[in-house]
Design a protein around this motif. Structure first.
Motif, PDB file in Angstrom:
ATOM      1  N   VAL A  47       0.812  -1.204   0.000  1.00 37.40           N
ATOM      2  CA  VAL A  47       0.000   0.000   0.000  1.00 37.40           C
ATOM      3  C   VAL A  47       0.849   1.259   0.000  1.00 37.40           C
ATOM      4  O   VAL A  47       0.408   2.319  -0.421  1.00 37.40           O
ATOM      5  CB  VAL A  47      -0.980  -0.007   1.200  1.00 37.40           C
ATOM      6  CG1 VAL A  47      -0.282   0.394   2.478  1.00 37.40           C
ATOM      7  CG2 VAL A  47      -2.170   0.915   0.944  1.00 37.40           C
ATOM      8  N   LEU A 101      -5.669   7.265  -0.642  1.00 37.55           N
ATOM      9  CA  LEU A 101      -6.251   6.450   0.417  1.00 37.55           C
ATOM     10  C   LEU A 101      -7.604   5.884   0.002  1.00 37.55           C
ATOM     11  O   LEU A 101      -7.895   4.707   0.223  1.00 37.55           O
ATOM     12  CB  LEU A 101      -6.394   7.288   1.688  1.00 37.55           C
ATOM     13  CG  LEU A 101      -5.091   7.707   2.380  1.00 37.55           C
ATOM     14  CD1 LEU A 101      -5.367   8.810   3.409  1.00 37.55           C
ATOM     15  CD2 LEU A 101      -4.411   6.522   3.041  1.00 37.55           C
ATOM     16  N   GLU A 147      -7.515   2.981  -2.872  1.00 37.96           N
ATOM     17  CA  GLU A 147      -6.937   1.657  -2.590  1.00 37.96           C
ATOM     18  C   GLU A 147      -8.032   0.600  -2.416  1.00 37.96           C
ATOM     19  O   GLU A 147      -9.063   0.855  -1.798  1.00 37.96           O
ATOM     20  CB  GLU A 147      -6.101   1.708  -1.316  1.00 37.96           C
ATOM     21  CG  GLU A 147      -4.699   2.226  -1.498  1.00 37.96           C
ATOM     22  CD  GLU A 147      -3.790   1.247  -2.222  1.00 37.96           C
ATOM     23  OE1 GLU A 147      -4.127   0.049  -2.290  1.00 37.96           O
ATOM     24  OE2 GLU A 147      -2.744   1.689  -2.723  1.00 37.96           O
ATOM     25  N   MET A 154      -6.300  -1.606   2.043  1.00 36.64           N
ATOM     26  CA  MET A 154      -6.597  -0.426   2.852  1.00 36.64           C
ATOM     27  C   MET A 154      -7.543  -0.809   3.987  1.00 36.64           C
ATOM     28  O   MET A 154      -8.753  -0.947   3.809  1.00 36.64           O
ATOM     29  CB  MET A 154      -7.217   0.677   1.982  1.00 36.64           C
ATOM     30  CG  MET A 154      -7.462   1.984   2.741  1.00 36.64           C
ATOM     31  SD  MET A 154      -6.009   2.617   3.610  1.00 36.64           S
ATOM     32  CE  MET A 154      -4.848   2.859   2.263  1.00 36.64           C
ATOM     33  N   SER A 169      -3.285  -0.255   7.872  1.00 37.28           N
ATOM     34  CA  SER A 169      -2.547   0.237   6.700  1.00 37.28           C
ATOM     35  C   SER A 169      -2.867   1.705   6.429  1.00 37.28           C
ATOM     36  O   SER A 169      -2.018   2.451   5.933  1.00 37.28           O
ATOM     37  CB  SER A 169      -2.850  -0.619   5.469  1.00 37.28           C
ATOM     38  OG  SER A 169      -4.218  -0.585   5.132  1.00 37.28           O
ATOM     39  N   PHE A 170      -4.091   2.148   6.746  1.00 34.91           N
ATOM     40  CA  PHE A 170      -4.433   3.568   6.656  1.00 34.91           C
ATOM     41  C   PHE A 170      -3.492   4.369   7.542  1.00 34.91           C
ATOM     42  O   PHE A 170      -2.901   5.369   7.124  1.00 34.91           O
ATOM     43  CB  PHE A 170      -5.888   3.776   7.078  1.00 34.91           C
ATOM     44  CG  PHE A 170      -6.391   5.201   6.936  1.00 34.91           C
ATOM     45  CD1 PHE A 170      -7.220   5.551   5.887  1.00 34.91           C
ATOM     46  CD2 PHE A 170      -6.044   6.188   7.856  1.00 34.91           C
ATOM     47  CE1 PHE A 170      -7.701   6.851   5.756  1.00 34.91           C
ATOM     48  CE2 PHE A 170      -6.501   7.486   7.741  1.00 34.91           C
ATOM     49  CZ  PHE A 170      -7.334   7.818   6.685  1.00 34.91           C
ATOM     50  N   GLN A 173       0.101   4.447   6.057  1.00 33.04           N
ATOM     51  CA  GLN A 173       0.305   5.316   4.902  1.00 33.04           C
ATOM     52  C   GLN A 173       0.259   6.788   5.311  1.00 33.04           C
ATOM     53  O   GLN A 173       1.021   7.605   4.786  1.00 33.04           O
ATOM     54  CB  GLN A 173      -0.742   5.029   3.817  1.00 33.04           C
ATOM     55  CG  GLN A 173      -0.463   5.765   2.516  1.00 33.04           C
ATOM     56  CD  GLN A 173      -1.177   5.151   1.335  1.00 33.04           C
ATOM     57  OE1 GLN A 173      -1.543   3.977   1.358  1.00 33.04           O
ATOM     58  NE2 GLN A 173      -1.373   5.922   0.284  1.00 33.04           N
ATOM     59  N   THR A 231     -13.038   1.628   6.275  1.00 31.95           N
ATOM     60  CA  THR A 231     -12.116   1.281   5.195  1.00 31.95           C
ATOM     61  C   THR A 231     -12.740   0.364   4.160  1.00 31.95           C
ATOM     62  O   THR A 231     -12.293   0.327   3.018  1.00 31.95           O
ATOM     63  CB  THR A 231     -10.839   0.644   5.763  1.00 31.95           C
ATOM     64  OG1 THR A 231     -11.188  -0.511   6.540  1.00 31.95           O
ATOM     65  CG2 THR A 231     -10.094   1.641   6.629  1.00 31.95           C
TER      66      THR A 231
END
Length: 512
Positions: free
Chosen positions: A13, A198, A201, A206, A210-211, A214, A278
């Protein structure tokens, strides 16, 4: 093995970042630039550099305009090839009204849309004939060009990807235009790119963790920033039963991401709270398959908050700003919450679950209470892809805005007009609060009747102190578009970054 898979997905990601176009502000040399964009306000005569182009082409440009459907209508674009010695001349109408910040951005988008992708040469945009009173209009035009030049193609083969454009923007005040773009508007573009990245993805890559990863990467090295991440144990200590409840059906634990920017000492901050689902299957109240793929962008509110914080912090505004992003994946499973369940929030208010697909207001309930308790803001704005009702009411022309007083609503409408991200008010009536009363809990998360957007706002309002200036934005109709617009290709719009950034600018003006 699960940990290894998580690490690999986190790497994927963050493996590619999307570069803004290269922008240079200088004079146009017609001998060096053969692909040129000009803006016209008259089809019968040309001025400035456009007149020079016509002269060097022995009148071919005006002749081409006369023999085409070219007009001065705002955004009307005609592309002419073979007007020797030029390879391409794009002629774009600038309309009859003086150009604003928003319309300048749109013109920049139209300009770059007229230039072929993956061009192996620099294209020139001529701005000397712009009808505007905006300072450094070239910089605002460059912002619009950058926003339209965005591409999310990291999952395509390398040969199918689009490279950032290379632009020369003509300027009569090169230093001022360069400073405005490089020190200010470029950072807004970076924030919007982050928000779009964001929200674009896939849900597989995502998820809450992982949010966070990033966003942390994007803020690396940015000054006056503090990032805090609340995990499950932290939420349990604070009795955040609504956020925990929404996330408990997923293999990915929920998170509460908090970014604080301090640029003005101990002054009370503005709080921005963004919904971060997400991926939204609807949970046990499962959505239909049609269109469910787009629910990867149900965290567009949180993404816009992150993007706004990035823009404001990177340009070093003298303001205090906090972003609170509740993050969860709404999945059906043996552990998922059910319709009829009751959740206890951080505030202590209990919520009966009527639909697990009305989950955004649940995670916002705990997030807005946390923001008020921890930061005591001067104003709280929450932003969310909350309801289909807002889409049906306002389509993709406006986001819905709900406040408790009309003066604040008018201020938000003015901010929307200035920023280019328009909002339109929906009501918050005492009856809306009656409709969310529950027989077995304090409130329920979905009411009877049709005013779904207002009902969603009423649930969130239950957790907002009544004396706190509060703005509720429902962006469900504007965050993802199925066709290109002037300042964005189809897909995630990063909607809300320009609006919230303008809110910060207006707040700074009111403090002067």
């Amino acid at each position: 093995m699960k940990k290894l898979i998580t690490i690999c997905l986190l790497w994927l990601v963050s493996a590619q970042t999307f570069a803004l176009p290269k922008v240079e502000f200088t004079a146009v040399n017609l001998a060096d630039h053969k692909r040129i964009v000009v803006f016209i306000k008259d089809t019968q005569s040309l001025t400035g550099i456009a007149a020079q182009i016509n002269q060097e082409s022995s009148g071919q440009l005006l002749a081409a305009i006369a023999n085409s459907d070219a007009s001065t209508k705002f955004g009307d674009t005609q592309i002419f090839y073979g007007i020797a010695p030029f390879t391409q001349v794009s002629v774009i109408g600038q309309g009859d009204e003086p150009l604003t910040q928003a319309s300048l951005q749109a013109l920049g988008g139209y300009a770059i849309a007229s230039i072929p992708a993956n061009l192996q040469e620099q294209a020139a945009i001529v701005t000397d004939a712009l009808n505007t009173k905006v300072e450094t209009p070239e910089a605002w035009l460059a912002l619009g060009a950058a926003l339209r030049d965005y591409h999310f193609d990291k999952y395509k083969t390398p040969s199918a990807r689009t490279l950032p454009s290379d632009l020369l923007i003509q300027s009569n005040d090169i230093n001022a235009a360069k400073a405005k773009y490089d020190k200010d508007l470029k950072h807004m573009a970076e924030g919007i790119y982050l928000a779009r990245d964001l929200a674009s993805e896939p849900g597989k890559t995502m998820y809450p963790e992982s949010f966070v990863s990033q966003v942390k990467k994007a803020f690396k090295g940015v000054k006056n920033i503090d990032i805090d991440v609340l995990k499950v144990r932290d939420m349990r200590k604070r009795n955040m039963g609504a956020l925990l409840g929404v996330g408990q059906g997923s293999v990915h634990d929920p998170r509460l991401l908090v970014i604080s920017y301090v640029g003005a000492g101990k002054k009370a901050p503005i709080a921005l709270v963004g919904k971060g689902i997400t991926f939204d299957t609807g949970g046990i109240s499962l959505k239909q398959n049609k269109g469910m793929w787009a629910m990867k962008s149900d965290m567009a509110g949180a993404a816009a908050v992150a993007g706004t914080l990035l823009a404001v912090a990177k340009r070093g505004e003298q303001i205090n700003l906090v972003g609170v992003m509740p993050l969860a994946e709404n999945m059906p499973s043996g552990d998922a919450i059910r319709p009829g369940d009751v959740l206890t929030t951080m505030q202590g208010t209990t919520i009966e679950i009527i639909s697990t697909d009305a989950e955004g207001r649940l995670i916002l309930a705990d997030a807005v209470r946390y923001a008020q308790k921890e930061f005591k803001p001067s104003l709280l704005l929450n932003i969310a892809t909350l309801t289909g009702s807002a889409v049906r009411a306002l389509s993709d022309e406006y986001a819905a805005v709900v406040t408790r007083d009309w003066q604040l609503t008018e201020q938000m409408m003015a901010i929307g007009k200035s920023s280019g991200e328009n909002v339109w008010p929906l009501p918050l009536h005492p009856n809306h609060f009656d409709q969310i009363k529950s027989d077995i809990a304090d409130i329920k998360n979905s009411g009877a009747g049709n005013p779904g957007a207002s009902i969603g706002a009423a649930v969130v309002a239950t957790f907002i102190d009544k004396d706190l200036p509060w703005v509720h934005l429902d962006i469900a109709g504007v965050d993802w578009l199925d066709a290109d617009i002037a300042i964005a290709p189809k897909g995630s719009q990063g909607w809300g970054v320009r609006f919230m950034d303008q809110l910060v600018r207006e707040s700074l003006k009111s403090d002067e």
